[in-house]
Design a protein around this motif. Structure first.
Motif, PDB file in Angstrom:
ATOM      1  N   GLN A 170      43.605  45.873  38.945  1.00  0.00           N
ATOM      2  CA  GLN A 170      44.392  44.927  38.165  1.00  0.00           C
ATOM      3  C   GLN A 170      43.485  43.961  37.402  1.00  0.00           C
ATOM      4  O   GLN A 170      43.755  43.628  36.248  1.00  0.00           O
ATOM      5  N   VAL A 171      42.404  43.516  38.047  1.00  0.00           N
ATOM      6  CA  VAL A 171      41.459  42.615  37.381  1.00  0.00           C
ATOM      7  C   VAL A 171      40.804  43.319  36.197  1.00  0.00           C
ATOM      8  O   VAL A 171      40.766  42.802  35.073  1.00  0.00           O
ATOM      9  N   THR A 172      40.281  44.518  36.426  1.00  0.00           N
ATOM     10  CA  THR A 172      39.549  45.227  35.362  1.00  0.00           C
ATOM     11  C   THR A 172      40.483  45.712  34.254  1.00  0.00           C
ATOM     12  O   THR A 172      40.056  45.854  33.108  1.00  0.00           O
ATOM     13  N   HIS A 173      41.737  45.947  34.592  1.00  0.00           N
ATOM     14  CA  HIS A 173      42.702  46.429  33.594  1.00  0.00           C
ATOM     15  C   HIS A 173      42.865  45.424  32.455  1.00  0.00           C
ATOM     16  O   HIS A 173      43.065  45.812  31.293  1.00  0.00           O
ATOM     17  N   PHE A 174      42.782  44.147  32.775  1.00  0.00           N
ATOM     18  CA  PHE A 174      42.976  43.111  31.761  1.00  0.00           C
ATOM     19  C   PHE A 174      41.655  42.540  31.242  1.00  0.00           C
ATOM     20  O   PHE A 174      41.651  41.668  30.379  1.00  0.00           O
ATOM     21  N   VAL A 206      46.669  38.330  34.751  1.00  0.00           N
ATOM     22  CA  VAL A 206      45.217  38.252  34.920  1.00  0.00           C
ATOM     23  C   VAL A 206      44.862  37.363  36.105  1.00  0.00           C
ATOM     24  O   VAL A 206      44.064  37.737  36.972  1.00  0.00           O
ATOM     25  N   VAL A 207      45.466  36.164  36.146  1.00  0.00           N
ATOM     26  CA  VAL A 207      45.156  35.209  37.218  1.00  0.00           C
ATOM     27  C   VAL A 207      45.579  35.773  38.571  1.00  0.00           C
ATOM     28  O   VAL A 207      44.863  35.636  39.566  1.00  0.00           O
ATOM     29  N   GLN A 208      46.734  36.428  38.608  1.00  0.00           N
ATOM     30  CA  GLN A 208      47.173  37.056  39.851  1.00  0.00           C
ATOM     31  C   GLN A 208      46.146  38.083  40.315  1.00  0.00           C
ATOM     32  O   GLN A 208      45.817  38.150  41.508  1.00  0.00           O
ATOM     33  N   GLY A 209      45.637  38.879  39.386  1.00  0.00           N
ATOM     34  CA  GLY A 209      44.632  39.871  39.751  1.00  0.00           C
ATOM     35  C   GLY A 209      43.398  39.240  40.356  1.00  0.00           C
ATOM     36  O   GLY A 209      42.845  39.748  41.340  1.00  0.00           O
ATOM     37  N   VAL A 210      42.951  38.111  39.791  1.00  0.00           N
ATOM     38  CA  VAL A 210      41.773  37.406  40.320  1.00  0.00           C
ATOM     39  C   VAL A 210      42.049  36.898  41.727  1.00  0.00           C
ATOM     40  O   VAL A 210      41.242  37.096  42.652  1.00  0.00           O
TER      41      VAL A 210
END
Length: 252
Positions: free
Chosen positions: A62-66, A173-177
């Motif tokens: 999810q992090v790298t996707h964005f 993005v923040v959720q992924g982090v």
């Protein structure tokens, strides 16, 4: 853990795929769906171990996707939340093995229902700018404790981000982090607690392909569907799953 029959393996893989699909589409809920589903036919400790590696790898995706640049910006803006979540996850995870089995079903089921109902009810919290720093620490602590005990801190994080008026484009993005950093700590914490060991890690790793496949489908659906309707349907399913966990905790 006890050997699983082909039927139970099939159920576990289906649950992982569905959980990944939902996460890809709305950004969270993989741990809630997996822990609720797996706990319906596995010991709760085994179910908790089973979600560890899928959580870690789907969150990293999810992090790298964005993109890394938006991720770095998200980490900079919410570093307090990230830090307290990581600390609380590690501390709370050490308490899991001291919780009786029936009580553990309540630990899983009650937050699942409460958090899902809160979101279904459309509760819209708002944190004024002057109170955001203490709110960030408090919300991060609550989310981290819940993450350490039940492996899920997504719904509380989503509610917090909405309460501080995080733009929708930045929320994913923040959720992924937050989920990515927290999941690394979760894995390390349960290696120490003993929940994740050589045997349960193999089970967890076996669920990864299904979770990633589901997430890939979810990413494709993300821009093509009525996300609000899909989100509500997901939350209703989680309420039912949470009620089933509470039923098991009551021995019914």
């Amino acid at each position: 853990m006890e050997p699983l029959t082909p039927l139970l393996w099939t159920l576990a893989l289906i649950i992982a795929f569905v959980a990944g699909l939902v996460k890809g589409a709305i950004g969270f809920a993989l741990p809630l769906i997996m822990i609720s589903g797996l706990s319906s036919f596995l010991h709760p400790y085994t179910a908790l171990a089973g979600i560890m590696i899928p959580i870690l790898l789907t969150n990293l995706w999810q992090v790298t996707h964005f993109g890394w640049t938006p991720a770095k910006e998200g980490a900079r803006l919410h570093w307090r939340y990230v830090v307290i979540v990581m600390v609380a996850i590690f501390a709370a995870a050490q308490l899991v093995t001291s919780i009786p089995r029936n009580a553990f079903y309540f630990v899983l089921g009650v937050p699942t229902i409460l958090l899902s109902v809160v979101q279904l009810a459309g509760v819209r919290l708002h944190v004024p700018p002057a109170h955001r720093i203490p709110a960030e620490w408090a919300a991060g602590l609550f989310s981290g404790v819940l993450g350490g005990l039940a492996g899920t801190w997504g719904p509380t994080t989503a509610l917090y981000l909405m309460a501080v008026d995080t733009p929708k484009a930045r929320q994913m993005v923040v959720q992924g982090v937050i989920y990515g950093t927290g999941s690394i700590v979760l894995v390390l914490a349960h290696l120490r607690s003993g929940i994740l060991n050589a045997e349960t890690a193999m089970f967890s790793a076996a669920l990864v392909p299904a979770a990633l496949a589901g997430m890939g489908v979810g990413f494709r659906l993300q821009d093509r569907m009525d996300q609000d309707l899909f989100r509500k349907a997901t939350l209703i399913v989680l309420v039912i799953a949470g009620a089933n966990l509470i039923r098991k905790g009551l021995g019914l």
